[in-house]
Design a protein around this motif. Structure first.
Motif, PDB file in Angstrom:
ATOM      1  N   VAL A   4       8.212   1.324 -13.432  1.00 36.19           N
ATOM      2  CA  VAL A   4       8.322  -0.134 -13.512  1.00 36.19           C
ATOM      3  C   VAL A   4       9.118  -0.532 -14.751  1.00 36.19           C
ATOM      4  O   VAL A   4       9.978  -1.414 -14.705  1.00 36.19           O
ATOM      5  CB  VAL A   4       6.929  -0.798 -13.514  1.00 36.19           C
ATOM      6  CG1 VAL A   4       7.038  -2.299 -13.795  1.00 36.19           C
ATOM      7  CG2 VAL A   4       6.226  -0.555 -12.181  1.00 36.19           C
ATOM      8  N   VAL A   5       8.848   0.140 -15.881  1.00 30.65           N
ATOM      9  CA  VAL A   5       9.615  -0.125 -17.103  1.00 30.65           C
ATOM     10  C   VAL A   5      11.099   0.105 -16.851  1.00 30.65           C
ATOM     11  O   VAL A   5      11.956  -0.707 -17.230  1.00 30.65           O
ATOM     12  CB  VAL A   5       9.115   0.755 -18.270  1.00 30.65           C
ATOM     13  CG1 VAL A   5      10.053   0.653 -19.470  1.00 30.65           C
ATOM     14  CG2 VAL A   5       7.704   0.367 -18.671  1.00 30.65           C
ATOM     15  N   GLY A   6      11.422   1.205 -16.180  1.00 31.28           N
ATOM     16  CA  GLY A   6      12.816   1.495 -15.852  1.00 31.28           C
ATOM     17  C   GLY A   6      13.435   0.429 -14.966  1.00 31.28           C
ATOM     18  O   GLY A   6      14.582   0.013 -15.179  1.00 31.28           O
ATOM     19  N   LEU A  23       9.815  -0.769  -5.990  1.00 28.90           N
ATOM     20  CA  LEU A  23      10.650  -0.905  -7.182  1.00 28.90           C
ATOM     21  C   LEU A  23      11.952  -1.622  -6.862  1.00 28.90           C
ATOM     22  O   LEU A  23      12.434  -2.436  -7.659  1.00 28.90           O
ATOM     23  CB  LEU A  23      10.941   0.475  -7.775  1.00 28.90           C
ATOM     24  CG  LEU A  23       9.749   1.205  -8.415  1.00 28.90           C
ATOM     25  CD1 LEU A  23      10.135   2.644  -8.738  1.00 28.90           C
ATOM     26  CD2 LEU A  23       9.289   0.495  -9.683  1.00 28.90           C
ATOM     27  N   ALA A  24      12.511  -1.334  -5.710  1.00 34.14           N
ATOM     28  CA  ALA A  24      13.758  -1.988  -5.315  1.00 34.14           C
ATOM     29  C   ALA A  24      13.550  -3.499  -5.177  1.00 34.14           C
ATOM     30  O   ALA A  24      14.379  -4.300  -5.636  1.00 34.14           O
ATOM     31  CB  ALA A  24      14.279  -1.403  -4.008  1.00 34.14           C
ATOM     32  N   ASP A  37       1.944  -3.459  -7.183  1.00 30.63           N
ATOM     33  CA  ASP A  37       0.862  -2.471  -7.221  1.00 30.63           C
ATOM     34  C   ASP A  37       1.384  -1.175  -7.828  1.00 30.63           C
ATOM     35  O   ASP A  37       2.503  -0.740  -7.527  1.00 30.63           O
ATOM     36  CB  ASP A  37       0.335  -2.194  -5.810  1.00 30.63           C
ATOM     37  CG  ASP A  37      -0.412  -3.374  -5.221  1.00 30.63           C
ATOM     38  OD1 ASP A  37      -0.912  -4.211  -5.997  1.00 30.63           O
ATOM     39  OD2 ASP A  37      -0.493  -3.476  -3.979  1.00 30.63           O
ATOM     40  N   THR A  38       0.565  -0.538  -8.682  1.00 34.10           N
ATOM     41  CA  THR A  38       0.972   0.705  -9.331  1.00 34.10           C
ATOM     42  C   THR A  38      -0.122   1.754  -9.234  1.00 34.10           C
ATOM     43  O   THR A  38      -1.272   1.459  -8.924  1.00 34.10           O
ATOM     44  CB  THR A  38       1.309   0.461 -10.812  1.00 34.10           C
ATOM     45  OG1 THR A  38       0.165  -0.125 -11.457  1.00 34.10           O
ATOM     46  CG2 THR A  38       2.513  -0.449 -10.974  1.00 34.10           C
ATOM     47  N   ALA A  79      13.447   6.744 -13.575  1.00 38.13           N
ATOM     48  CA  ALA A  79      14.404   6.680 -12.464  1.00 38.13           C
ATOM     49  C   ALA A  79      13.835   5.905 -11.281  1.00 38.13           C
ATOM     50  O   ALA A  79      12.616   5.820 -11.074  1.00 38.13           O
ATOM     51  CB  ALA A  79      14.786   8.092 -12.033  1.00 38.13           C
ATOM     52  N   ALA A  80      14.740   5.337 -10.490  1.00 36.95           N
ATOM     53  CA  ALA A  80      14.340   4.623  -9.280  1.00 36.95           C
ATOM     54  C   ALA A  80      13.610   5.563  -8.333  1.00 36.95           C
ATOM     55  O   ALA A  80      13.863   6.775  -8.305  1.00 36.95           O
ATOM     56  CB  ALA A  80      15.566   4.041  -8.596  1.00 36.95           C
ATOM     57  N   SER A  81      12.706   5.014  -7.549  1.00 37.33           N
ATOM     58  CA  SER A  81      11.876   5.835  -6.659  1.00 37.33           C
ATOM     59  C   SER A  81      11.428   4.991  -5.475  1.00 37.33           C
ATOM     60  O   SER A  81      11.340   3.766  -5.554  1.00 37.33           O
ATOM     61  CB  SER A  81      10.657   6.356  -7.423  1.00 37.33           C
ATOM     62  OG  SER A  81       9.682   6.868  -6.545  1.00 37.33           O
ATOM     63  N   ASN A  82      11.111   5.681  -4.394  1.00 40.30           N
ATOM     64  CA  ASN A  82      10.563   5.017  -3.208  1.00 40.30           C
ATOM     65  C   ASN A  82       9.047   5.175  -3.123  1.00 40.30           C
ATOM     66  O   ASN A  82       8.450   4.974  -2.071  1.00 40.30           O
ATOM     67  CB  ASN A  82      11.203   5.594  -1.937  1.00 40.30           C
ATOM     68  CG  ASN A  82      12.683   5.248  -1.852  1.00 40.30           C
ATOM     69  OD1 ASN A  82      13.086   4.140  -2.208  1.00 40.30           O
ATOM     70  ND2 ASN A  82      13.489   6.198  -1.387  1.00 40.30           N
TER      71      ASN A  82
END
Length: 617
Positions: free
Chosen positions: A399-401, A550-551, A572-573, A387-390
């Protein structure tokens, strides 16, 4: 009397390659799609000159690194389901040795690859020639002997006439569904330039078909009987399903008989993600659905898989003591593993004949319903990970999502090593055969960009998304320049977690202290690297940018989709987060003695896992 044509050994070699054909979708086409080459003193005057003469018929591609160009060749043939092949040639010495790793990849993954390294002088007049390794006890040894353990067939051409049986044998191996793998033809550099009167018949056009061996009647009857007795059967779909192009046959078989399907790394995309009997990834990097049905399975129909430890969770996954394994495989070696009932046959033909002999038999309805429910439950869980996240530092799963939300399912996602294969195996939603391309047989770091290029060359109609960590990018990124040079557009998503995040997590899980994996946890270090990957990619001609969320990643993917040039997007992850749901145990030896309590605790947990391992099958 047989007519002859006078050619050098190298000229005869390339003339022979040009004459080998195959048929794809009813159209005859050259089986060799091209030759990757880095020239040196051991091949430039011989095979280099010969390739120049046929450059319009047999393209030559210049690589930046011998290993990576051979990896591109491997990815190309995998993307064509082994229907077309590429060759790679180097000089002697380090150039040749650089291809040994690629040969191992092809060997493990059962993929055809023709390697043509230069070799020492057959006549030995200038011994030792530049880059020659001298064995004090064996005058016949050269560096190319290192290819022997990782080649399905190896030969060294010391006389021009030796080329005739060598190439005939090479083609038989490269096109055989069971023997398929790398072939190494080492070319002594003086022999490359030596002329010989070759028979014209040697260069007669030949069309190679990809045979589909049918099952033995007794093996087929035994497999049918075992399936009819099963109450909780599961199909394990391996890479052989894709290589055989048995995807429709697998879907029809599973649907007709109500059997859930689990997918290995090589077998993923055997069925579309939306197929209700597709439980998804199995094993160590498996989904909750696949691993749940696998634990209870009393029959495993293993189709085109070599049953490596990530698939079987080091043989702790399949816990039903009464289970039977049916090994449907073209290779006897794989079909008979772990006391399996062998069904030696092509995957497509084998599934079709099994289905015909099973008639109207189906698995118990409650078993099929349980599998469908497990799948629905898993999808809900998986969605929470993608799911999307901040988050300031998103996870690999997020990132895959983001990539799939931005680009959809009609793209080819690929990767090779580190933590990403686990996340993608579980979470990538493959929609068509080959839409998931993972090199996980040898798990070769550095395969990603070279492999992405090979895929794009084979499938120019599809968008290829390369998912790569900073560790793999640092190991091998040179074919980024080649992709730009050749005009093949790749979308590269580079996840920067500042080191080897996957092995750092494994180190932590086995009780170890963080050490020598992430940049910030090295003992001998004066400065923590701060690498500008976007600037590096731009320096090689790519379009490149770095995103902060992500956005921004989703928007950048949409904005750059129309680019005609390879594009690199860096994000960056978090190195510590992985998808903990669904996966199974993996056997990694933990020290029995240690001064550290965390290691001893990890050893106790390891012993608990080993207690669940089944021996034999």
């Amino acid at each position: 009397m047989n007519k002859t044509i006078r050619l050098t050994t190298a000229q005869a070699l390339v003339k022979f390659l040009c004459a080998q054909m195959t048929v794809i979708e009813g159209r005859k086409t050259p089986i060799f799609a091209g030759v990757w080459a880095i020239f040196g003193h051991g091949n430039v005057a011989g095979i280099g000159e010969a390739l120049f003469q046929v450059r319009d018929q047999l393209p030559t591609y210049r690589g930046q690194n011998e290993q990576s160009m051979a990896l591109s060749a491997i990815a190309y043939t995998k993307a064509t389901n082994r229907r077309r092949i590429m060759a790679a040639t180097t000089s002697i010495g380090p150039g040749a040795l650089n291809m040994v790793t690629a040969a191992a990849v092809a060997h493990v993954d059962r993929l055809p690859l023709l390697l043509l390294p230069g070799d020492v002088f057959a006549g030995r007049r200038p011994d030792p020639v530049l880059q020659q390794i001298e064995d004090f006890g064996d005058g016949t040894t050269s560096v190319n002997d290192c290819f022997k353990p990782v080649s399905r067939y190896f030969d060294r051409i010391m006389r021009p006439e030796q080329l005739i049986p060598a190439l005939n044998r090479a083609m038989a191996v490269l096109t055989d569904p069971a023997e398929c793998g790398p072939v190494t033809i080492a070319l002594c550099q003086d022999t490359q330039a030596e002329a010989f009167d070759y028979p014209e018949s040697f260069f007669r056009e030949r069309t190679w078909s990809f045979r589909r061996p049918r099952p033995d009647e007794s093996e087929l009857h035994a497999a049918v009987a075992a399936l009819k007795a099963a109450k909780t059967p599961v199909i394990i779909a391996g890479g052989g399903v894709n290589f055989s192009e048995a995807n429709a046959a697998l879907a029809a078989f599973a649907d007709r008989h109500g059997i859930p399907v689990v997918e290995t790394q090589a077998g993923k995309s055997s069925l579309p993600f939306l197929n209700e009997l597709n439980m998804g990834a199995v094993g160590v990097t498996g989904t909750g659905a696949s691993n749940t049905v696998s634990e209870d399975a009393d029959l495993l129909l293993a189709v085109g898989t070599r049953l490596q430890d990530f698939t079987t969770a080091s043989w702790t996954l399949f816990q039903n003591a009464a289970k039977t394994i049916i090994g449907l495989n073209t290779q006897v070696f794989d079909a008979t593993k772990h006391q399996a009932l062998p069904l030696v046959a092509d995957a497509k033909v084998g599934l079709e004949e099994l289905s015909a002999n099973l008639g109207k038999w189906t698995a118990p309805a409650d078993w099929t319903a349980r599998a469908r429910k497990a799948r629905a439950d898993w999808i809900k869980v998986a969605d929470t990970y993608t799911a999307a996240s901040n988050a300031e530092l998103p996870s690999d799963a997020q990132v895959v999502g983001a990539v799939q939300r931005a680009l959809g399912r009609e793209v080819i996602g690929m990767c090779a090593a580190g933590g990403l294969p686990g996340e993608m195996h579980k979470l990538w939603q493959a929609s068509f055969p080959g839409s998931y391309h993972m090199e996980y047989g040898f798990s070769c770091m550095g395969y990603e960009i070279a492999g992405g290029l090979g895929i794009k060359m084979a499938r120019p109609d599809k968008e290829v998304v390369v998912m790569v960590g900073d560790g793999s990018y640092m190991m091998m990124n040179s074919e980024l320049a080649t992709a730009v040079m050749l005009g093949h557009k790749l979308t590269i998503v580079l996840l920067d977690n500042r080191g080897y995040g996957c092995i750092n997590r494994l180190q932590h899980a086995t009780g170890g202290e963080r050490f020598n994996n992430l940049y910030d946890y090295n003992v001998k270090q004066e400065l923590s690297p701060d690498i500008d990957f976007a600037a590096h990619a731009r320096s090689m001609g790519a379009v490149a940018l770095k995103v902060k969320s992500l956005a921004e990643l989703e928007q950048a993917l949409k904005d750059t989709r129309g680019n005609g040039r390879t594009t690199v997007i860096v994000i960056d992850t978090d190195p510590m987060i992985s998808t903990d749901a669904g996966g199974a145990w993996w056997d990694v030896g933990v020290p029995e003695t240690s001064a550290r309590a965390t290691v001893l605790d990890a050893n106790r947990k390891w012993a608990e896992g080993r207690a669940k391992q089944t021996l034999g099958h």
